[in-house]
Scaffold this active site. Sequence first.
Site: not given
Length: 437
Positions: A247, A292, A388-389
């Site tokens: 994402h 994801d 995120s990530g």
Amino acid sequence: MMYVPAEFSEADYPRVHYQRQQFWDPTRLSLFTVAIVAIIVISIGIVTHFVVEGDKSFYYLASFKVTNIKYKENYGIKTSREFIERCYQIERMMSRIFQHSSGKDRFIKSHVIQLSPDENGVNILMVLMFQYPSTDSAERIRKKIKRILYQSLKTQQLPLTINKQSFTLTPIDSKKMRNFLNSRCGIRMTSSYVPLPAFFSTERIVQGSKTAMEGEWPWQASLQLIGVGHQCGASLISNTWLITAAHCFRRNKDPRQWIATFGTTITPPRVRRNVAKIIIHENYHRETNENDIALAQLATRVEFSNVVQKVCLPDSSIKLPPKTRVFVTGFGSIVDDGPTQNRLRQARVETISTGVCNRKDVYDGLITSGMLCAGFMEGKVDACKGDSGGPLVYDNHDIWYLVGIVSWGQSCARPKKPGVYTRVAQYRDWIASKTGI
């Protein structure tokens, strides 16, 4: 709610203006000069004392044969359960040897580098680390270490049988030691090449205040859009590949627009690399957050150091029971919807079973087999916007494994809304098919 990529914004720091007043008259100036001279003399004495009398790190490459075990094929795979467990047994045995000797306060750590087959057992190659007075010589210490080992072979009942004649010990410098350790993943080192123990890391991201120290999470990267700033975290899994969340690239998939940086601060970074390729999982579903996961290949390889190091990928069969202690790191907000942080932060959280996470009052069946929940049911500690990530890592005998990728959650640190992570073990075959790792 997705942990959306966050644009980087610098915090504004107020300038404090001090009123000036006349202070220096001749008497005060002379007294001040005498005081400064005294401080300098004392400082030189202290520094000289520690330079002359202080301890220094010494590194040795040890090679020997163990004759009461047989070589297994998986010993050649350094992320395999067999390799890790055998290494831990050998390293623990070395700790026992030196902790029951006159050199117990001098031994720091050992790391197995390689297990190789021998017709009569298994050949072991490992690095040993010690601290001795800087006035000591590497050769004299080498002889002390060999005496301790030989004495242990006579007096201690060890789990592994070492062939005494096969034992060799060679002094090496810190650079060569680091090069040997680079063949292993998930090892954290300080700037003085002393390993960081697992218990060192305790601070959290949301509502936390302290930041990570250099070398604590050396696989952490910041993915940034050129001209915009930090968007997501990522984890280094080789000297050219990063793993992150799919994402993160919803708005921009052009690798030419991205850079990756390493270090405990975004500005300035310790290492900066352009991105050459972005691979997003073919079955990533934005609506359900399934699959994801994405990979980013660096345009030029990074050199491993105490600041930059790869994390281990878990075996596909790994299963972490509920309440397993894990850590998440990132440059994201420390409060819900707050600004990105310039310094890296860390949080200790616990794994939560899929059954609990899928309860109606939690995520009501949204958690799939490719997802992992971690946090606390009472909230308070969590990843957030801008994380995120980034990595969720698990410590196995001071070797760190990437078990999760920060993916999504409902707000940040809310009760009964823990963080949801991409379960890395579920994607081992996919990662290997794209990277060969």
